[in-house]
Design an enzyme around this catalytic site. Sequence first.
Site, PDB file in Angstrom:
ATOM      1  N   LYS A   1       0.843  -1.208   0.000  1.00 13.08           N
ATOM      2  CA  LYS A   1       0.000   0.000   0.000  1.00 13.08           C
ATOM      3  C   LYS A   1       0.874   1.253   0.000  1.00 13.08           C
ATOM      4  CE  LYS A   1      -1.574   1.569   4.117  1.00 13.08           C
ATOM      5  NZ  LYS A   1      -1.370   2.979   4.496  1.00 13.08           N
ATOM      6  N   ASN A   2       1.891   1.259   0.873  1.00 12.19           N
ATOM      7  CA  ASN A   2       2.660   2.488   1.052  1.00 12.19           C
ATOM      8  C   ASN A   2       3.647   2.755  -0.088  1.00 12.19           C
ATOM      9  OD1 ASN A   2       1.177   2.979   3.286  1.00 12.19           O
ATOM     10  ND2 ASN A   2       2.759   2.422   4.777  1.00 12.19           N
TER      11      ASN A   2
ATOM     12  N   ARG B   1      -4.660  10.312   4.552  1.00  9.39           N
ATOM     13  CA  ARG B   1      -3.564  11.243   4.751  1.00  9.39           C
ATOM     14  C   ARG B   1      -2.536  11.189   3.629  1.00  9.39           C
ATOM     15  NH1 ARG B   1       0.735  12.455   6.984  1.00  9.39           N
ATOM     16  NH2 ARG B   1       0.836  14.345   8.228  1.00  9.39           N
TER      17      ARG B   1
ATOM     18  N   CYS C   1      -4.532  12.270  13.394  1.00 11.57           N
ATOM     19  CA  CYS C   1      -5.349  11.068  13.214  1.00 11.57           C
ATOM     20  C   CYS C   1      -5.193  10.204  14.446  1.00 11.57           C
ATOM     21  CB  CYS C   1      -4.960  10.326  11.936  1.00 11.57           C
ATOM     22  SG  CYS C   1      -3.319   9.642  11.996  1.00 11.57           S
TER      23      CYS C   1
ATOM     24  N   ARG D   1       0.345  14.528  13.249  1.00 13.16           N
ATOM     25  CA  ARG D   1       1.148  14.180  12.069  1.00 13.16           C
ATOM     26  C   ARG D   1       1.454  15.424  11.247  1.00 13.16           C
ATOM     27  NH1 ARG D   1      -1.059   8.698   9.520  1.00 13.16           N
ATOM     28  NH2 ARG D   1       0.978   8.733   8.513  1.00 13.16           N
TER      29      ARG D   1
ATOM     30  N   ASP E   1       4.726   0.343  11.966  1.00 18.22           N
ATOM     31  CA  ASP E   1       3.508  -0.256  11.407  1.00 18.22           C
ATOM     32  C   ASP E   1       3.324  -1.715  11.815  1.00 18.22           C
ATOM     33  OD1 ASP E   1       2.917   2.132  10.234  1.00 18.22           O
ATOM     34  OD2 ASP E   1       3.588   1.575   8.225  1.00 18.22           O
TER      35      ASP E   1
ATOM     36  N   ARG F   1      -8.668  -0.444   4.675  1.00 14.94           N
ATOM     37  CA  ARG F   1      -7.838   0.599   4.057  1.00 14.94           C
ATOM     38  C   ARG F   1      -6.503   0.027   3.600  1.00 14.94           C
ATOM     39  NH1 ARG F   1      -6.329   4.839   7.830  1.00 14.94           N
ATOM     40  NH2 ARG F   1      -5.010   5.132   6.021  1.00 14.94           N
TER      41      ARG F   1
HETATM   42  N1  EPU Z   1       7.126  14.219  10.949  1.00 15.23           N
HETATM   43  C1  EPU Z   1       7.417  15.535  11.237  1.00 15.23           C
HETATM   44  N2  EPU Z   1       7.275  16.461  10.246  1.00 15.23           N
HETATM   45  C2  EPU Z   1       6.903  16.143   8.983  1.00 15.23           C
HETATM   46  C3  EPU Z   1       6.616  14.790   8.691  1.00 15.23           C
HETATM   47  C4  EPU Z   1       6.738  13.852   9.699  1.00 15.23           C
HETATM   48  O1  EPU Z   1       7.784  15.858  12.371  1.00 15.23           O
HETATM   49  O2  EPU Z   1       6.825  17.034   8.137  1.00 15.23           O
HETATM   50  C5  EPU Z   1       7.253  13.190  11.994  1.00 15.23           C
HETATM   51  C6  EPU Z   1       5.964  12.418  12.236  1.00 15.23           C
HETATM   52  O3  EPU Z   1       5.120  13.078  13.150  1.00 15.23           O
HETATM   53  C7  EPU Z   1       6.491  11.113  12.756  1.00 15.23           C
HETATM   54  C8  EPU Z   1       7.767  10.914  11.965  1.00 15.23           C
HETATM   55  O4  EPU Z   1       8.150  12.217  11.521  1.00 15.23           O
HETATM   56  O5  EPU Z   1       6.814  11.224  14.128  1.00 15.23           O
HETATM   57  C9  EPU Z   1       7.670   9.971  10.788  1.00 15.23           C
HETATM   58  O6  EPU Z   1       6.559  10.306   9.977  1.00 15.23           O
HETATM   59  P1  EPU Z   1       6.537  10.075   8.410  1.00 15.23           P
HETATM   60  O7  EPU Z   1       6.438  11.393   7.735  1.00 15.23           O
HETATM   61  O8  EPU Z   1       7.665   9.189   8.024  1.00 15.23           O
HETATM   62  O9  EPU Z   1       5.168   9.315   8.222  1.00 15.23           O
HETATM   63  P2  EPU Z   1       4.296   9.350   6.902  1.00 15.23           P
HETATM   64  O10 EPU Z   1       5.196   9.481   5.743  1.00 15.23           O
HETATM   65  O11 EPU Z   1       3.201  10.316   7.040  1.00 15.23           O
HETATM   66  C10 EPU Z   1       4.354   6.794   6.377  1.00 15.23           C
HETATM   67  C11 EPU Z   1       3.378   5.660   6.263  1.00 15.23           C
HETATM   68  C12 EPU Z   1       2.848   5.306   7.643  1.00 15.23           C
HETATM   69  C13 EPU Z   1       4.035   4.914   8.527  1.00 15.23           C
HETATM   70  C14 EPU Z   1       5.049   6.056   8.578  1.00 15.23           C
HETATM   71  C15 EPU Z   1       6.306   5.709   9.351  1.00 15.23           C
HETATM   72  C16 EPU Z   1       2.404   5.944   4.083  1.00 15.23           C
HETATM   73  C17 EPU Z   1       1.201   6.225   3.255  1.00 15.23           C
HETATM   74  N3  EPU Z   1       2.272   6.056   5.390  1.00 15.23           N
HETATM   75  O12 EPU Z   1       3.647   7.895   6.924  1.00 15.23           O
HETATM   76  O13 EPU Z   1       2.011   4.174   7.461  1.00 15.23           O
HETATM   77  O14 EPU Z   1       3.586   4.613   9.831  1.00 15.23           O
HETATM   78  O15 EPU Z   1       5.453   6.407   7.228  1.00 15.23           O
HETATM   79  O16 EPU Z   1       6.928   4.600   8.802  1.00 15.23           O
HETATM   80  O17 EPU Z   1       3.440   5.599   3.544  1.00 15.23           O
HETATM   81  C18 EPU Z   1       0.233   2.723   7.909  1.00 15.23           C
HETATM   82  O18 EPU Z   1       0.469   2.180   6.817  1.00 15.23           O
HETATM   83  O19 EPU Z   1      -0.537   2.219   8.765  1.00 15.23           O
HETATM   84  C19 EPU Z   1       0.881   3.996   8.226  1.00 15.23           C
HETATM   85  C20 EPU Z   1       0.437   4.824   9.167  1.00 15.23           C
END
Ligand code: EPU
Length: 422
Positions: free
Chosen positions: A22-23, A93, A117, A122, A308, A400
């Site tokens: 998915k990701n 998201r 969320c 986030r 995850d 999802r």
């Molecule tokens: N963060 C910041 N600032 C930003 C972005 C992130 O401080 O601008 C922080 C977040 O709050 C968090 C950390 O950095 O503490 C990591 O967040 P990241 O941005 O890596 O998360 P994401 O890219 O929004 C993806 C996956 C998530 C997974 C996370 C971490 C997708 C669609 N989502 O989210 O997947 O948990 O990376 O590996 O790729 C899931 O599949 O259930 C899911 C939540």
Amino acid sequence: MDTFVINGGARLRGAVTISGAKNSALPIMAGALLADGASTIAGVPDLADVRAMAELLGDLGAAATRDGDGRMQISVADEGNSHACYDRVRKMRASICVLGPLLAKRGKARVAMPGGCAIGSRPIDLHLRGLRALGAEIELDGGDIVATAKKLTGAEIFLGGPFGSTVLGTANVMMAAVLAKGTTTIEAAACEPEIQDLAEYLNAMGAIVRGAGTPRVIIEGVDALRGAEHTVTPDRIEAGTFLIAAALTNGEVTLANVRLDHMLAVVDKLRQIGVTVEAGADGAVVSSARRLEPTDVTTQPYPGFPTDLQAQLMTLLCLADGNSALTEKIFPDRFMHVAELLRMGADIRKEGPTAIVTGVKRLVGAPVMASDLRASAALVLAGLVARGSTVVSRVYHIDRGYEHIEVKLRALGADIQRVSDE
Ligand code: EPU
């Protein structure tokens, strides 16, 4: 709203094919907005989030259609609308990753600011910082991020934040930089296999991205990108969930379409717990000892243990012989599953971002509520071993991100039924 009714106790046996990730699929679908021609993406899982992304692409003038074999065709017919509205972004998201492609290809993007969320706050400050470094002007208007740039210009960008790197932030900046003028270097880039997968797709389109999968990604901007063919990498989180399901039920399961090299931290932890995971001719074979050893786990960015799979591992450790500590370093509030596992007889004490899990002899079935995708998976796993019947409500969360999970589990011998309200 659908529910799952699970009667615990069956040992899982047989083979299961893991779906495309998915990701990976979601940012790759957004990346198709960068191309001048049609792309064909294979291995796209049939998920609510994939359907939501296809609808969002539809709003943005791109047709995205998936056939029954998981091949998705994406082509852009009309670049007139660059607005990802709140209604879409609120539901998923990952919609945020159209920001980079829209800005790079159309010179403007209006994307609703995602809220928090169930797994906590986030922020997207790092995404915006990276895009500003490429020369984008960004302001907030009525809850939307409005980004504009006549021409993006390559830059050196540091993407590390308080919790490490950002996966979708790296994806966004990478997708903006491929059409920028000159060279972009992303330092502290996310190293997740899904980033490497996205880079492979972008390179197939004619982009020049080097170093994806390492903390330094170098991108040479090009003038235009063409459509391309790509196959989505296997879902390491779905694979990890099935490894844990087999281990929990003392089963023996072969996983096909799996990349164990993307799961070294997970396999290492499972082996410490007493689970056998081996690479076989047809995929990965998992079986488990009766006695599960307790362990300590800290979630980390890749290649560390993934956040995850924290919830699913917690279910396994609920039945280990002793005390385990699970510390969440990516999303410190991602513990919605704890209260539900307690309803099933688990012994868990939460102290800040750490959950202390004391193994119990057995879990008992109960009505429980899914709160987010991975927490729901943890509850389904608990139901598979609990004595009696477990009813998991709000399974739209699990739909999802897991492709037909109940069908796959049933094929392995689990007693799980989907009950629809209608
Ligand atoms: N963060 C910041 N600032 C930003 C972005 C992130 O401080 O601008 C922080 C977040 O709050 C968090 C950390 O950095 O503490 C990591 O967040 P990241 O941005 O890596 O998360 P994401 O890219 O929004 C993806 C996956 C998530 C997974 C996370 C971490 C997708 C669609 N989502 O989210 O997947 O948990 O990376 O590996 O790729 C899931 O599949 O259930 C899911 C939540």
